[in-house]
Design a protein around this motif. Sequence first.
Motif, mmCIF file in Angstrom:
data_model
loop_
_atom_site.group_PDB
_atom_site.id
_atom_site.type_symbol
_atom_site.label_atom_id
_atom_site.label_comp_id
_atom_site.label_asym_id
_atom_site.label_seq_id
_atom_site.Cartn_x
_atom_site.Cartn_y
_atom_site.Cartn_z
ATOM 1 N N THR A 72 -10.297 9.872 4.575
ATOM 2 C CA THR A 72 -9.018 9.527 3.965
ATOM 3 C C THR A 72 -7.992 10.549 4.450
ATOM 4 O O THR A 72 -8.344 11.652 4.855
ATOM 5 C CB THR A 72 -9.067 9.558 2.424
ATOM 6 N N LEU A 73 -6.756 10.156 4.403
ATOM 7 C CA LEU A 73 -5.637 11.045 4.693
ATOM 8 C C LEU A 73 -4.936 11.295 3.367
ATOM 9 O O LEU A 73 -5.032 10.489 2.446
ATOM 10 C CB LEU A 73 -4.690 10.375 5.694
ATOM 11 N N ALA A 74 -4.247 12.399 3.257
ATOM 12 C CA ALA A 74 -3.588 12.709 1.990
ATOM 13 C C ALA A 74 -2.123 13.044 2.207
ATOM 14 O O ALA A 74 -1.768 13.714 3.177
ATOM 15 C CB ALA A 74 -4.282 13.868 1.287
ATOM 16 N N TYR A 75 -1.308 12.578 1.297
ATOM 17 C CA TYR A 75 0.113 12.907 1.241
ATOM 18 C C TYR A 75 0.324 13.537 -0.123
ATOM 19 O O TYR A 75 0.261 12.851 -1.146
ATOM 20 C CB TYR A 75 0.961 11.637 1.406
ATOM 21 N N ASN A 76 0.505 14.853 -0.137
ATOM 22 C CA ASN A 76 0.709 15.554 -1.402
ATOM 23 C C ASN A 76 2.194 15.632 -1.736
ATOM 24 O O ASN A 76 3.024 15.741 -0.839
ATOM 25 C CB ASN A 76 0.111 16.957 -1.334
ATOM 26 N N VAL A 77 2.474 15.587 -3.030
ATOM 27 C CA VAL A 77 3.850 15.627 -3.514
ATOM 28 C C VAL A 77 4.044 16.864 -4.394
ATOM 29 O O VAL A 77 3.077 17.506 -4.811
ATOM 30 C CB VAL A 77 4.202 14.340 -4.290
ATOM 31 N N ARG A 78 5.293 17.171 -4.664
ATOM 32 C CA ARG A 78 5.626 18.379 -5.425
ATOM 33 C C ARG A 78 5.505 18.198 -6.937
ATOM 34 O O ARG A 78 5.251 19.148 -7.661
ATOM 35 C CB ARG A 78 7.046 18.827 -5.095
ATOM 36 N N GLU A 79 5.728 16.981 -7.418
ATOM 37 C CA GLU A 79 5.734 16.715 -8.862
ATOM 38 C C GLU A 79 4.874 15.488 -9.166
ATOM 39 O O GLU A 79 4.807 14.554 -8.371
ATOM 40 C CB GLU A 79 7.167 16.444 -9.345
ATOM 41 N N LYS A 80 4.280 15.484 -10.335
ATOM 42 C CA LYS A 80 3.410 14.389 -10.768
ATOM 43 C C LYS A 80 4.107 13.029 -10.681
ATOM 44 O O LYS A 80 3.512 12.049 -10.223
ATOM 45 C CB LYS A 80 2.951 14.669 -12.201
ATOM 46 N N TYR A 125 -0.670 14.662 -6.510
ATOM 47 C CA TYR A 125 -0.041 15.875 -7.015
ATOM 48 C C TYR A 125 -1.187 16.801 -7.374
ATOM 49 O O TYR A 125 -2.043 16.470 -8.200
ATOM 50 C CB TYR A 125 0.820 15.578 -8.241
ATOM 51 N N ASN A 126 -1.222 17.970 -6.743
ATOM 52 C CA ASN A 126 -2.268 18.950 -7.006
ATOM 53 C C ASN A 126 -1.601 20.242 -7.459
ATOM 54 O O ASN A 126 -1.053 20.976 -6.639
ATOM 55 C CB ASN A 126 -3.103 19.197 -5.749
ATOM 56 N N PRO A 127 -1.654 20.526 -8.759
ATOM 57 C CA PRO A 127 -0.984 21.735 -9.250
ATOM 58 C C PRO A 127 -1.637 23.028 -8.754
ATOM 59 O O PRO A 127 -1.039 24.092 -8.849
ATOM 60 C CB PRO A 127 -1.113 21.609 -10.774
ATOM 61 N N PHE A 128 -2.833 22.926 -8.184
ATOM 62 C CA PHE A 128 -3.551 24.107 -7.700
ATOM 63 C C PHE A 128 -3.251 24.420 -6.235
ATOM 64 O O PHE A 128 -3.588 25.502 -5.759
ATOM 65 C CB PHE A 128 -5.055 23.931 -7.909
ATOM 66 N N PHE A 129 -2.660 23.475 -5.507
ATOM 67 C CA PHE A 129 -2.283 23.654 -4.101
ATOM 68 C C PHE A 129 -0.787 23.373 -3.972
ATOM 69 O O PHE A 129 -0.375 22.309 -3.539
ATOM 70 C CB PHE A 129 -3.040 22.695 -3.200
ATOM 71 N N PRO A 130 0.060 24.320 -4.339
ATOM 72 C CA PRO A 130 1.507 24.090 -4.283
ATOM 73 C C PRO A 130 1.994 23.909 -2.845
ATOM 74 O O PRO A 130 1.381 24.398 -1.894
ATOM 75 C CB PRO A 130 2.084 25.359 -4.907
ATOM 76 N N LEU A 131 3.102 23.200 -2.703
ATOM 77 C CA LEU A 131 3.735 23.008 -1.399
ATOM 78 C C LEU A 131 4.813 24.060 -1.215
ATOM 79 O O LEU A 131 5.573 24.347 -2.130
ATOM 80 C CB LEU A 131 4.354 21.613 -1.298
ATOM 81 N N ASN A 132 4.889 24.618 -0.023
ATOM 82 C CA ASN A 132 5.946 25.598 0.254
ATOM 83 C C ASN A 132 7.243 24.867 0.601
ATOM 84 O O ASN A 132 7.311 23.625 0.546
ATOM 85 C CB ASN A 132 5.517 26.584 1.347
ATOM 86 N N ALA A 133 8.265 25.588 0.985
ATOM 87 C CA ALA A 133 9.574 25.000 1.291
ATOM 88 C C ALA A 133 9.497 24.002 2.439
ATOM 89 O O ALA A 133 10.300 23.074 2.516
ATOM 90 C CB ALA A 133 10.583 26.099 1.606
ATOM 91 N N LYS A 134 8.545 24.177 3.345
ATOM 92 C CA LYS A 134 8.368 23.261 4.484
ATOM 93 C C LYS A 134 7.536 22.030 4.103
ATOM 94 O O LYS A 134 7.345 21.148 4.937
ATOM 95 C CB LYS A 134 7.671 23.971 5.642
#
Length: 142
Positions: A72-80, A125-134
């Motif tokens: 699978t591929l994943a697209y993570n987001v900043r907020e739930k 949305y993974n609260p344990f793996f935050p996204l940086n500014a990029k």
Amino acid sequence: MEPRISIVTLGVQVLERSRQFYKEAFGWEPASAQETISFYQLGGLVLALYPHNLLAADANAEPEQSGFRGITLAYNVREKTEVAQVMAIAEAAGATIVKPAADTDWGGHGGYLADPDGHLWEIAYNPFFPLNAKGEIEIPTA
């Protein structure tokens, strides 16, 4: 050897349909596109779309495909709340919702969709793996 994945190539049945899907679903424009391939610059990773039969031939593999491919591929987001938004946009662009967005047993929130060729994408949305500014995941060190 340095740890990296440089390019993920998805074999697609109809290249133009896939180009349109990724434009409508995620807003992605190819950084480079030729008649039979498109490359998308996604941070330090490149996603390529290439006709399935040509990809199979290039890898000297049988072109038959069926069912779950074990990736699978994943697209993570900043907020739930972004999970449902991204899934709705992708569905309107032609994705099939495989698993609706819901809270997970590991403390996040996510769902799965399939692109027009059946490639599975986890929108999470993974609260344990935050996204940086990029928009890159930064795995916290213990």
